[in-house]
Design an enzyme around this catalytic site. Sequence first.
Site, PDB file in Angstrom:
ATOM      1  N   PRO A  25      86.689 -17.377  17.221  1.00 41.70           N
ATOM      2  CA  PRO A  25      85.531 -16.517  17.476  1.00 41.70           C
ATOM      3  C   PRO A  25      85.862 -15.485  18.556  1.00 41.70           C
ATOM      4  O   PRO A  25      86.395 -15.842  19.608  1.00 41.70           O
ATOM      5  CB  PRO A  25      84.450 -17.479  17.961  1.00 41.70           C
ATOM      6  CG  PRO A  25      85.072 -18.801  18.114  1.00 41.70           C
ATOM      7  CD  PRO A  25      86.488 -18.749  17.681  1.00 41.70           C
ATOM      8  N   GLN A 102      79.415 -19.190  14.904  1.00 40.01           N
ATOM      9  CA  GLN A 102      79.410 -19.834  16.211  1.00 40.01           C
ATOM     10  C   GLN A 102      78.056 -19.529  16.854  1.00 40.01           C
ATOM     11  O   GLN A 102      77.774 -18.389  17.216  1.00 40.01           O
ATOM     12  CB  GLN A 102      80.536 -19.306  17.104  1.00 40.01           C
ATOM     13  CG  GLN A 102      80.603 -20.052  18.440  1.00 40.01           C
ATOM     14  CD  GLN A 102      81.505 -19.377  19.451  1.00 40.01           C
ATOM     15  OE1 GLN A 102      81.221 -18.271  19.889  1.00 40.01           O
ATOM     16  NE2 GLN A 102      82.583 -20.042  19.822  1.00 40.01           N
ATOM     17  N   HIS A 169      78.651 -23.225  20.520  1.00 44.46           N
ATOM     18  CA  HIS A 169      79.429 -22.689  21.641  1.00 44.46           C
ATOM     19  C   HIS A 169      79.064 -23.450  22.912  1.00 44.46           C
ATOM     20  O   HIS A 169      77.990 -23.267  23.468  1.00 44.46           O
ATOM     21  CB  HIS A 169      79.135 -21.198  21.812  1.00 44.46           C
ATOM     22  CG  HIS A 169      80.162 -20.454  22.625  1.00 44.46           C
ATOM     23  ND1 HIS A 169      81.020 -21.077  23.492  1.00 44.46           N
ATOM     24  CD2 HIS A 169      80.472 -19.123  22.691  1.00 44.46           C
ATOM     25  CE1 HIS A 169      81.815 -20.177  24.060  1.00 44.46           C
ATOM     26  NE2 HIS A 169      81.499 -18.976  23.582  1.00 44.46           N
ATOM     27  N   GLY A 170      80.003 -24.288  23.357  1.00 38.95           N
ATOM     28  CA  GLY A 170      79.766 -25.073  24.565  1.00 38.95           C
ATOM     29  C   GLY A 170      80.784 -24.784  25.651  1.00 38.95           C
ATOM     30  O   GLY A 170      81.005 -25.617  26.532  1.00 38.95           O
ATOM     31  N   HIS A 172      83.224 -21.681  28.172  1.00 37.49           N
ATOM     32  CA  HIS A 172      83.370 -20.364  28.809  1.00 37.49           C
ATOM     33  C   HIS A 172      82.207 -19.946  29.706  1.00 37.49           C
ATOM     34  O   HIS A 172      81.851 -18.777  29.767  1.00 37.49           O
ATOM     35  CB  HIS A 172      83.627 -19.301  27.741  1.00 37.49           C
ATOM     36  CG  HIS A 172      84.825 -19.576  26.904  1.00 37.49           C
ATOM     37  ND1 HIS A 172      85.050 -18.966  25.692  1.00 37.49           N
ATOM     38  CD2 HIS A 172      85.875 -20.419  27.086  1.00 37.49           C
ATOM     39  CE1 HIS A 172      86.174 -19.417  25.167  1.00 37.49           C
ATOM     40  NE2 HIS A 172      86.699 -20.309  25.993  1.00 37.49           N
ATOM     41  N   TYR A 174      79.016 -20.330  29.480  1.00 40.24           N
ATOM     42  CA  TYR A 174      77.739 -19.982  28.872  1.00 40.24           C
ATOM     43  C   TYR A 174      76.792 -21.186  28.969  1.00 40.24           C
ATOM     44  O   TYR A 174      77.108 -22.166  29.639  1.00 40.24           O
ATOM     45  CB  TYR A 174      77.944 -19.505  27.433  1.00 40.24           C
ATOM     46  CG  TYR A 174      78.744 -18.230  27.355  1.00 40.24           C
ATOM     47  CD1 TYR A 174      78.258 -17.045  27.916  1.00 40.24           C
ATOM     48  CD2 TYR A 174      80.006 -18.206  26.758  1.00 40.24           C
ATOM     49  CE1 TYR A 174      79.005 -15.864  27.871  1.00 40.24           C
ATOM     50  CE2 TYR A 174      80.759 -17.033  26.707  1.00 40.24           C
ATOM     51  CZ  TYR A 174      80.248 -15.868  27.267  1.00 40.24           C
ATOM     52  OH  TYR A 174      80.991 -14.711  27.230  1.00 40.24           O
TER      53      TYR A 174
END
Length: 366
Positions: A25, A102, A169-170, A172, A174
């Site tokens: 992604p 994602q 998305h878990g 970076h 975020y």
Amino acid sequence: MNTDSLFRPFSLKTLNIKNRIVMAPMTRSFSPGGVPTAEVAAYYAKRAAGEVGLILSEGTVINRPSSSADPNIPHFYGTEALAGWENVIKSVHQAGGQMGPQIWHQGIHANHASGWLPSAPFEGPSSFNSPGFENGVAMTDAAIADTIAAFGQAAADAKALGFDTVEIHGAHQYLIDQFFWDATNNRTDIYGGKTLAERTRFAVEVIKEVRKRVGEDFALIIRLSQFKPAAYDFKLAKNEQELEQWLTPLAEAGIDIFHCSQRRFWEPEFEGSDLNFAGWAKKVTGKTTISVGSVGLDGDFFGAFAGQSSQPSSLDELVRRMDRGDFDLIAVGRPLLADPNWVEKIKHNRTEDLKGFSKEALAQLV
């Protein structure tokens, strides 16, 4: 280079892919107003036609007022955006590929350079994006419940549109990663805690809701990172025991595949072993893993934003680790961003045709 092991098929639940190569992604910001365009569909379809096994979309945000910090990243909600995504997945399937979105909530974030802001303040486990940087509000119980439901709805919509998998998305720094990190999660309720294992609660509830909405037979991925974008050497889990305590609840909640983000795939995660993040994740959970990090290039992704170019590099170490069984799939980013036919060239050993990468590639959809 003998890359035969990269071209073995892989199957798991709804995934039946022709090889072990995943398109990572990568945020592109080419979806004005959050709506994926025909050009976005063509961009992904070219990678499918170029023999990418599995495409994971750029991060696409769930239905929360401040889930996005960029007016040009795609939404995964609303009639117009979902119609755009339906066009994307139909185009990818027609080109012979498989794909998953994602799904994403950016959490507490810096304001966009253009001055654009979402309709509500950024939200996270606390008001902090990192120590000393405060730019939003701590989520209430109601906001948390609504966010969990929004992740579930996005996953259900992905399945209904015909996508083959979903990635949560878990990573970076975020939203979900902000719950994992003690520097941004100072909550004293059930979503906080002194240990990393305790701070998995929000992610576990998101995963359970997504699993409930898509059913048991739908392949479910989560992307995780140890590092923070401004601190490559940071580790949420300091050792194998903490890693197991972090990942086991996520696996038990319904994750099939751990997508383990790191800067360079060949770098060991802990002292005393050359296993990387994905290798350790597979060892402690027994689950399928995707590795990633500077595959096929001699520079890393974050250097590209600073104007650094990268040239093609050997895949021998990647093949060695995959043959050893460290991980099952490998995600490739910048080579595929710059060249939709990268996989085909690797398969047929056309190394002289491989392209380098420069930051100019970020400014266009090829």
